[in-house]
Design an enzyme around this catalytic site. Structure first.
Site, short mmCIF file in Angstrom:
data_model
loop_
_atom_site.label_atom_id
_atom_site.label_comp_id
_atom_site.label_asym_id
_atom_site.label_seq_id
_atom_site.Cartn_x
_atom_site.Cartn_y
_atom_site.Cartn_z
N CYS A 1 -40.07 -69.89 -81.88
CA CYS A 1 -39.47 -68.82 -82.67
C CYS A 1 -40.55 -67.90 -83.25
O CYS A 1 -41.19 -67.19 -82.51
CB CYS A 1 -38.55 -69.40 -83.75
SG CYS A 1 -37.40 -68.16 -84.42
N GLU B 1 -36.24 -77.85 -80.75
CA GLU B 1 -36.07 -79.01 -81.64
C GLU B 1 -34.65 -79.08 -82.22
O GLU B 1 -34.26 -80.09 -82.78
CB GLU B 1 -37.12 -79.00 -82.76
CG GLU B 1 -36.86 -78.07 -83.95
CD GLU B 1 -37.16 -76.60 -83.69
OE1 GLU B 1 -37.35 -76.21 -82.51
OE2 GLU B 1 -37.20 -75.83 -84.67
N HIS C 1 -34.94 -72.53 -80.54
CA HIS C 1 -35.48 -73.73 -81.18
C HIS C 1 -35.19 -74.96 -80.32
O HIS C 1 -34.11 -75.53 -80.43
CB HIS C 1 -34.85 -73.92 -82.57
CG HIS C 1 -35.34 -72.93 -83.57
ND1 HIS C 1 -36.44 -73.15 -84.35
CD2 HIS C 1 -34.88 -71.71 -83.91
CE1 HIS C 1 -36.65 -72.10 -85.13
NE2 HIS C 1 -35.71 -71.21 -84.89
#
Lengths: 226, 255
Positions: free
Chosen positions: A89, A189, A187
């Site tokens: 990001c 994650e 993202h």
């Protein structure tokens, strides 16, 4: 201590940009069986096998933190030698030249490109799950639905890089890769199973991909040879 | 194209998930980490944790709960409860949140939203707006802002406040209808419409959603995401089955 573990094979170091969801990034790597460490010196940026540059915050604050710590050069060297490095990001945007979010503040400048504000029919910030397309030659990036939380975008995949794109009112760069370097506007994650699979591919493939690549500049090639 | 998010909400008190009606008569619904894990497996797009007693107790949302939920899930986690300063927001991110929501403190000191937004980005600064119908007290939109978990009526117009808050930097409005909360009578569509006209940022509809028809109506009224609690906690709908039905109704969801 952090430093004691950095430098062993397979270690994952996370750059504390001061404006990141660090714990989410750490827990994603823990679920993949790694023990990520938050980095605390420029030397560790050199030594870690994998380095993650995360970020959810503002471009100016993220760059200010890297400058304050004096880590810009070490990060540039990693990226220019295409060693396993992941920008997430804001982290993707920090690798580039500049952002309209912070006029006059240079980014790390490893990759030519400038982030501009998202515009068009889509709501800003872009918050949520969006589809991306990726070319078949990509080693890490794959088509799928992933999670975004951003107000700025890159308009074009940087020359020489393999990129994925998406649409939110307008076309934007969702990610790009080269050698062991992977940069994601989304993202991983926070992108569920698809995100975890991407992180796993990066962990497994990035060292070999870095070995097989030549680096971005003569300087990087010399640094890699040392 | 961006998908409509389906978001289970965990109202947390003393480390347990609770749910009531109009913010009162709270009953135990289970362990936050176990519920969050179940909802991610069912296909939840995000988890919201609201520590509903934090402001009243004069403290921040409990880090231990946030950390336990964070370890279980690989989807976004928004946390609210007792945030009064930018540093509080940073502490929640450090504990495992990805985004921070503010309600009471933002009304008392709107500069908090600007601070959170400029440091962590607009996408990280969520305005939690609790609103109730107030036809006769001079609010032009007909909706009034509530704070302190619904106990305090502010007299502020909900649409005007949402507009100001997003100008300050809020990147999303988590919009809860106090009148509909826990009633299963559908989202307050007039409220969603009034806020949609006032702000350009994403809106999460909350309060009263009980079935896919309610959710489709909220999206048509201008919501970008739909939040629910009771129907998931009490097993009326799994998120997977709900998304199947939403898709049949023409709502774009992530499968």
């Amino acid at each position: 201590m952090n430093a004691a573990r950095i430098g062993t094979a397979g270690d994952v170091g996370i750059v504390p940009t001061g404006v990141a969801n660090l714990e989410a990034v750490r827990s994603a790597f823990r679920r993949l069986g790694r023990t990520p460490r938050v980095l605390d010196s420029a030397v560790d940026i050199e030594r870690a096998e994998y380095v993650v540059l995360p970020g959810v915050g503002s471009f100016a604050d993220g760059m200010a933190e890297l400058r304050r710590r004096g880590w810009e050069e070490a990060l540039r060297r990693r990226v220019e030698s295409l060693r396993p490095t992941l920008g997430i990001c804001l982290g993707l945007q920090l690798l580039c030249d500049a952002s309209d979010e912070a006029p006059g503040i240079p980014g790390l400048g490893c990759i030519s490109g400038r982030s501009v504000r998202l515009a068009g029919a889509g709501r800003v910030p872009q918050l949520g799950w969006n589809g991306i397309v990726a070319p078949s030659e990509a080693v890490f990036l794959r088509p799928g639905i992933v999670y975004f939380a951003n107000s700025y975008r890159l308009e074009e995949v940087p020359a020489g890089w393999t990129g994925a794109t998406g649409r939110h009112g307008t076309r934007f760069v969702a990610g790009f890769e080269r050698g062991g370097v992977l940069a994601c506007q989304f993202h991983p994650e926070l992108s569920g199973r698809i995100g975890a699979a991407l992180l796993n591919r990066w962990l497994e493939e990035a060292p070999a991909a870095a070995e097989a690549s030549e680096g971005l500049t003569d300087r990087a090639r010399m640094a890699a040879a040392c | 194209m961006l998908n409509v998010r389906v978001i289970p909400c965990l109202d947390v008190k003393d480390g347990r998930v609770v749910k009531g009606i109009r913010f009162a008569n709270l009953a135990d619904q289970g362990d936050p980490a176990a519920l969050a894990r179940r909802y991610e497996r069912q296909g939840a797009d995000e988890i919201v944790i609201l520590d509903v007693s934090a402001t009243a107790d004069g403290r921040l949302a409990r880090f231990e709960t946030i950390g336990r939920v964070r370890d279980e899930i690989s989807i976004p986690l928004t946390v609210g409860g007792g945030v009064r300063t930018v540093e509080d927001g940073g502490a929640l991110l450090q504990a495992g949140a990805d985004r921070v929501s503010v309600n009471t403190a933002a009304v008392e000191q709107p500069a908090l939203l600007a601070g959170l937004s400029s440091r962590f980005g607009a996408q990280c600064a969520v305005l939690a707006l609790d609103a109730a119908r107030a036809p006769s007290n001079g609010c032009p939109s007909g909706f009034e802002v509530l704070t302190h978990s619904g106990r305090n009526r502010t007299g502020l117009d909900a649409a005007e406040w949402a507009r100001r808050a997003t100008e300050m930097g809020a990147g999303e409005v988590l919009l809860t209808s106090f009148d509909r909360d826990g009633t299963r009578s559908g989202y307050d569509l007039a409220l969603i419409g009034a806020i949609r006209e006032a702000v350009p940022v994403p809106i999460v509809a909350s309060g009263g959603g009980a079935h896919p028809g309610h959710m489709r109506a909220a999206v048509d009224a201008g919501a970008d995401a739909v939040l629910a609690a009771s129907i998931f906690h009490q097993g009326d709908w799994s998120i997977g089955r709900l998304k199947d039905r939403l898709q049949q109704l023409g709502v774009a969801v992530r499968r």
